[in-house]
Write a protein that holds these residues in place. Structure first.
Motif, PDB file in Angstrom:
ATOM      1  N   ASP A 175      65.972  36.749  71.097  1.00 38.88           N
ATOM      2  CA  ASP A 175      66.089  35.608  72.006  1.00 38.88           C
ATOM      3  C   ASP A 175      67.553  35.278  72.289  1.00 38.88           C
ATOM      4  OD1 ASP A 175      63.360  35.477  71.975  1.00 38.88           O
ATOM      5  OD2 ASP A 175      63.241  33.800  70.569  1.00 38.88           O
ATOM      6  N   ALA A 176      68.398  35.361  71.265  1.00 35.11           N
ATOM      7  CA  ALA A 176      69.818  35.064  71.461  1.00 35.11           C
ATOM      8  C   ALA A 176      70.471  36.111  72.350  1.00 35.11           C
ATOM      9  CB  ALA A 176      70.527  34.998  70.116  1.00 35.11           C
ATOM     10  N   ARG A 177      70.087  37.376  72.202  1.00 34.88           N
ATOM     11  CA  ARG A 177      70.665  38.436  73.025  1.00 34.88           C
ATOM     12  C   ARG A 177      70.291  38.241  74.493  1.00 34.88           C
ATOM     13  NH1 ARG A 177      68.598  42.248  70.484  1.00 34.88           N
ATOM     14  NH2 ARG A 177      70.280  42.382  68.949  1.00 34.88           N
ATOM     15  N   ALA A 178      69.050  37.881  74.749  1.00 34.44           N
ATOM     16  CA  ALA A 178      68.624  37.646  76.132  1.00 34.44           C
ATOM     17  C   ALA A 178      69.409  36.489  76.745  1.00 34.44           C
ATOM     18  CB  ALA A 178      67.123  37.360  76.171  1.00 34.44           C
ATOM     19  N   TYR A 179      69.635  35.454  75.981  1.00 30.17           N
ATOM     20  CA  TYR A 179      70.388  34.298  76.476  1.00 30.17           C
ATOM     21  C   TYR A 179      71.853  34.660  76.709  1.00 30.17           C
ATOM     22  CZ  TYR A 179      72.245  29.492  76.511  1.00 30.17           C
ATOM     23  OH  TYR A 179      72.875  28.317  76.849  1.00 30.17           O
ATOM     24  N   CYS A 180      72.448  35.423  75.798  1.00 31.05           N
ATOM     25  CA  CYS A 180      73.849  35.815  75.945  1.00 31.05           C
ATOM     26  C   CYS A 180      74.040  36.742  77.146  1.00 31.05           C
ATOM     27  CB  CYS A 180      74.345  36.504  74.677  1.00 31.05           C
ATOM     28  SG  CYS A 180      74.539  35.390  73.258  1.00 31.05           S
ATOM     29  N   GLU A 181      73.109  37.652  77.361  1.00 24.82           N
ATOM     30  CA  GLU A 181      73.224  38.571  78.490  1.00 24.82           C
ATOM     31  C   GLU A 181      73.076  37.840  79.818  1.00 24.82           C
ATOM     32  OE1 GLU A 181      70.341  41.554  77.677  1.00 24.82           O
ATOM     33  OE2 GLU A 181      71.585  42.584  76.177  1.00 24.82           O
ATOM     34  N   GLN A 182      72.311  36.768  79.797  1.00 20.23           N
ATOM     35  CA  GLN A 182      72.182  35.930  81.000  1.00 20.23           C
ATOM     36  C   GLN A 182      73.521  35.284  81.335  1.00 20.23           C
ATOM     37  OE1 GLN A 182      69.078  32.917  80.726  1.00 20.23           O
ATOM     38  NE2 GLN A 182      70.364  31.482  81.864  1.00 20.23           N
ATOM     39  N   GLY A 183      74.238  34.845  80.315  1.00 18.58           N
ATOM     40  CA  GLY A 183      75.613  34.387  80.482  1.00 18.58           C
ATOM     41  C   GLY A 183      75.799  32.981  80.989  1.00 18.58           C
ATOM     42  N   GLU A 184      74.761  32.334  81.452  1.00 15.09           N
ATOM     43  CA  GLU A 184      74.880  30.986  81.997  1.00 15.09           C
ATOM     44  C   GLU A 184      74.599  29.958  80.894  1.00 15.09           C
ATOM     45  OE1 GLU A 184      72.423  30.481  85.376  1.00 15.09           O
ATOM     46  OE2 GLU A 184      73.289  32.162  86.493  1.00 15.09           O
ATOM     47  N   GLN A 185      75.413  28.935  80.875  1.00 14.35           N
ATOM     48  CA  GLN A 185      75.290  27.932  79.828  1.00 14.35           C
ATOM     49  C   GLN A 185      74.161  26.951  80.128  1.00 14.35           C
ATOM     50  OE1 GLN A 185      78.798  25.578  79.298  1.00 14.35           O
ATOM     51  NE2 GLN A 185      77.800  24.162  77.889  1.00 14.35           N
ATOM     52  N   ASP A 186      73.342  26.717  79.119  1.00 14.05           N
ATOM     53  CA  ASP A 186      72.278  25.714  79.178  1.00 14.05           C
ATOM     54  C   ASP A 186      72.346  24.927  77.883  1.00 14.05           C
ATOM     55  OD1 ASP A 186      69.664  24.499  78.591  1.00 14.05           O
ATOM     56  OD2 ASP A 186      68.969  25.524  80.396  1.00 14.05           O
ATOM     57  N   GLU A 187      72.716  23.678  77.959  1.00 19.07           N
ATOM     58  CA  GLU A 187      72.966  22.882  76.756  1.00 19.07           C
ATOM     59  C   GLU A 187      71.752  22.829  75.845  1.00 19.07           C
ATOM     60  OE1 GLU A 187      74.388  18.350  75.518  1.00 19.07           O
ATOM     61  OE2 GLU A 187      74.504  19.021  77.599  1.00 19.07           O
ATOM     62  N   PHE A 188      70.571  22.689  76.418  1.00 25.53           N
ATOM     63  CA  PHE A 188      69.363  22.605  75.613  1.00 25.53           C
ATOM     64  C   PHE A 188      69.102  23.924  74.888  1.00 25.53           C
ATOM     65  CE2 PHE A 188      64.761  23.340  75.222  1.00 25.53           C
ATOM     66  CZ  PHE A 188      64.425  22.296  74.364  1.00 25.53           C
ATOM     67  N   LYS A 189      69.233  25.066  75.579  1.00 25.09           N
ATOM     68  CA  LYS A 189      68.991  26.368  74.952  1.00 25.09           C
ATOM     69  C   LYS A 189      70.022  26.650  73.861  1.00 25.09           C
ATOM     70  CE  LYS A 189      66.596  28.761  78.721  1.00 25.09           C
ATOM     71  NZ  LYS A 189      66.627  29.915  79.667  1.00 25.09           N
ATOM     72  N   THR A 190      71.280  26.280  74.120  1.00 27.42           N
ATOM     73  CA  THR A 190      72.322  26.484  73.113  1.00 27.42           C
ATOM     74  C   THR A 190      72.006  25.703  71.851  1.00 27.42           C
ATOM     75  OG1 THR A 190      74.016  26.848  74.817  1.00 27.42           O
ATOM     76  CG2 THR A 190      74.781  26.219  72.625  1.00 27.42           C
ATOM     77  N   GLU A 191      71.650  24.438  72.009  1.00 26.06           N
ATOM     78  CA  GLU A 191      71.317  23.604  70.854  1.00 26.06           C
ATOM     79  C   GLU A 191      70.105  24.154  70.112  1.00 26.06           C
ATOM     80  OE1 GLU A 191      69.830  19.016  69.962  1.00 26.06           O
ATOM     81  OE2 GLU A 191      70.886  19.473  71.831  1.00 26.06           O
ATOM     82  N   GLN A 192      69.111  24.608  70.863  1.00 25.20           N
ATOM     83  CA  GLN A 192      67.901  25.141  70.256  1.00 25.20           C
ATOM     84  C   GLN A 192      68.190  26.401  69.440  1.00 25.20           C
ATOM     85  OE1 GLN A 192      64.867  26.975  72.842  1.00 25.20           O
ATOM     86  NE2 GLN A 192      63.367  25.583  71.896  1.00 25.20           N
ATOM     87  N   LEU A 193      69.009  27.309  69.983  1.00 31.13           N
ATOM     88  CA  LEU A 193      69.334  28.541  69.277  1.00 31.13           C
ATOM     89  C   LEU A 193      70.219  28.268  68.065  1.00 31.13           C
ATOM     90  CD1 LEU A 193      69.827  31.047  72.226  1.00 31.13           C
ATOM     91  CD2 LEU A 193      68.213  31.285  70.339  1.00 31.13           C
ATOM     92  N   ALA A 194      71.105  27.284  68.177  1.00 30.74           N
ATOM     93  CA  ALA A 194      71.939  26.920  67.024  1.00 30.74           C
ATOM     94  C   ALA A 194      71.070  26.368  65.898  1.00 30.74           C
ATOM     95  CB  ALA A 194      72.989  25.901  67.440  1.00 30.74           C
TER      96      ALA A 194
END
Length: 456
Positions: A175-194
């Motif tokens: 899930d983190a790799r898919a988000y990083c490859e997307q490259g666009e910041q989403d505060e909610f997704k960042t907080e959730q993955l952290a």
């Protein structure tokens, strides 16, 4: 303000005159820091020559006593020695709770010197001892100070892709790799993955028995729980330093280093004189070879970050350095006496990679096996018609048991050792009827190494 300045000036003068010691009690989670500091304090306050035969100032009758003093730093809580002692002496007795934040304790140790000008004058001398306690989880972050976000991410990626972490980490990494490859910041997704990454670190510790887990504040955030400075995780996938997401994670990573790790280091470790490194070798050995090697990695990385060097007069005044380090295997009372030399040998091999920078700096290093508070009694018993060394003690469910813990290796065993090992080192509850001074194993030797030269 003026009182604080006066206090600082007095402490600086005493440091220069070698009448003050700041002791860092270091260790990863569950290494026994709280029990060690409680016992060390109790031995100094209530010990006797009979109880501390290998602590020279006591054995020679020169120790006049110890006294708790007001906490020197108004923003740092006092170490709860008396509360911990009450917990150990309750009915039924319990171990004191683990460390969840910074605390300090100041003791004045009064003694008769036996050398130098002070001995000639015949006047008693007071040594100021400051002991600092802190969560072992936070200690792990010191190694991050020398890393960029990219370097730290690469290190964590490598660990996450290898056993034993890989299986538990697979879903988060995907899930983190898919988000990083997307490259666009989403505060909610960042907080959730952290948050998921923090939970993953907890799982590594509880399910796999691992130790090298960063960031340490993800394991025990303290007052930072929910703070934006914890809103990052190691980058996954290919390099993406041009993306908005990478730049944001890098920014928070640097804020974490600057505002959390560096401040923690500056406020609590830059002025340390002596260090005790507590290691629960038996817990790692009980678990697996992977846990044992991960403990070795964690110790090596942590100890790179400490300041080591000889402490002359000028350096003590303006740039203090740790000049003595004691490595101690804790809970040695879980072994029969005949097995404790093997534990000492095993500990020496475990810490050997961490010793190179310490030896290079000319630091005096000690290795000891100890039990800050003895919970067992050694004896002998019959097993299959054979008389063997055994231990008697009380388990957490209040059962009194006699156990034959078995033998431990004197050096790092091969992988197949864990498949056929014949030992068991259970955790014991505190014994009934504890009184001061607390029963211990080799705490006097630890005191002699850490403080003996300061009490001459």
């Amino acid at each position: 303000m003026f009182k604080n300045l006066a206090r600082t000036a007095t402490d600086t003068l005493k440091r220069g005159l070698d009448q003050q010691v700041r002791l860092a009690v270091t260790g990863l989670s569950q290494a026994g820091k709280t029990a060690f500091i409680t016992s060390l304090t109790d031995q100094l306050l209530h010990g006797s020559p009979r109880h501390l035969p290998f602590f020279p100032v006591q054995a020679e009758g020169r120790f006049l006593g110890a006294r708790e003093m007001p906490q020197p730093h108004p923003l740092v809580p006092r170490f709860r020695y008396r509360d911990n002692l009450a917990t150990l002496q309750a009915e039924p007795p319990r171990w004191a709770p683990s460390t969840h934040g910074i605390s300090e304790l100041r003791l004045h140790l009064k003694y008769k010197p036996d050398s130098g000008l002070r001995s000639f004058l015949g006047e008693p001398v007071t040594l100021v001892l400051d002991i600092v306690d802190y969560p072992g989880e936070w200690l792990l972050d010191l190694a991050m100070l020398e890393q960029s976000y990219g370097q730290w991410s690469a290190q964590q990626q490598q660990l996450l892709s290898q056993k034993p972490r890989a299986d538990l980490a697979a879903s988060w990494c995907q899930d983190a790799r898919a988000y990083c490859e997307q490259g666009e910041q989403d505060e909610f997704k960042t907080e959730q993955l952290a948050e998921r990454y923090a939970a993953l670190l907890q799982d590594f510790r509880e399910s796999l028995g691992l130790y090298f887990l960063q960031p340490g504040r993800f394991l025990l955030p303290g007052e930072l729980k929910g703070a934006p400075v914890l809103g990052f995780f190691p980058w996954q996938g290919e390099a993406g330093s041009d993306s908005a997401l990478y730049r944001q994670l890098e920014k928070v990573f640097e804020q974490y280093k600057s505002e959390v790790v560096k401040r923690f280091y500056r406020d609590h470790f830059a002025s340390m004189d002596r260090q005790v490194v507590l290691i629960d070798t038996l817990a790692a050995l009980n678990h697996s070879r992977a846990a044992f090697l991960d403990l070795q990695l964690a110790l090596t990385e942590v100890l790179k970050s400490f300041q080591y060097g000889q402490s002359g007069l000028l350096s003590r005044l303006f740039s203090p350095r740790i000049d003595k380090v004691l490595f101690a295997a804790t809970q040695a009372d879980r072994l029969t006496p005949d097995q404790r030399p093997a534990l000492s040998s095993l500990l020496s091999e475990l810490i050997n990679p961490a010793l190179e920078p310490i030896r290079f700096a000319g630091i005096e290093v000690g290795v000891e096996t100890l039990a800050a508070i003895c919970a067992t009694q050694a004896g002998s018993g019959q097993l299959d018609g054979e008389t063997l060394p055994c231990l008697r003690g009380r388990l957490a469910d209040n059962r009194q048991v006699t156990l034959f813990p078995g033998d431990i290796p004197a050096s790092l065993p091969q992988s197949d050792f864990w498949e056929s090992q014949g030992f068991a080192f259970p955790s014991f509850a505190p014994p009934l009827g504890l009184t001061s001074p607390l029963p211990h194993l080799r705490m006097d030797k630890a005191l002699a190494f850490v403080l003996g030269d300061k009490l001459k």
